[in-house]
Design a protein around this motif. Sequence first.
Motif, PDB file in Angstrom:
ATOM      1  N   GLN A  88      49.349   8.607  54.139  1.00  0.00           N
ATOM      2  CA  GLN A  88      49.044   7.307  54.739  1.00  0.00           C
ATOM      3  C   GLN A  88      49.173   6.197  53.694  1.00  0.00           C
ATOM      4  O   GLN A  88      49.687   5.121  53.985  1.00  0.00           O
ATOM      5  CB  GLN A  88      47.636   7.304  55.353  1.00  0.00           C
ATOM      6  N   SER A  92      51.509   2.687  53.542  1.00  0.00           N
ATOM      7  CA  SER A  92      50.800   1.403  53.516  1.00  0.00           C
ATOM      8  C   SER A  92      51.540   0.364  52.705  1.00  0.00           C
ATOM      9  O   SER A  92      52.449   0.670  51.941  1.00  0.00           O
ATOM     10  CB  SER A  92      49.407   1.588  52.902  1.00  0.00           C
ATOM     11  N   ASP A  96      47.971  -2.764  49.130  1.00  0.00           N
ATOM     12  CA  ASP A  96      46.833  -1.886  49.404  1.00  0.00           C
ATOM     13  C   ASP A  96      46.755  -0.764  48.378  1.00  0.00           C
ATOM     14  O   ASP A  96      45.683  -0.446  47.861  1.00  0.00           O
ATOM     15  CB  ASP A  96      46.941  -1.253  50.802  1.00  0.00           C
TER      16      ASP A  96
END
Length: 108
Positions: A88, A92, A96
């Motif tokens: 994930q 991103s 982040d």
Amino acid sequence: DPDAGMGFSAVLRYRGQKMEFEPRLFRDINKMAVVFEVRWLEEECRNWIVKKIETVTDIEEMTFLFAECYFVLKNLGMGGYMNIFINQLERSDDTDIEIFVQLQKPRK
């Protein structure tokens, strides 16, 4: 944690129903599901954390999820959650990732 024990017994009664539990109880409920081999509850825990990882919106929550994934990896020998978390992160925004990595570095 007495709340975790109560939470664990409560979730056992909700088999087959949509289940939500407080994030602070995830670690203990997941650990008990693994130790007592409650497969359907392990799957519920997996679904819960995957949903949280996929919808994380802030660095504080990201740090919490990383800590939970790391706990599972280190203490239960299960790397699946950490792999999902890292995948994930790779999807991103670079900002982040940069902020998260900076937060994990030891402070002098």
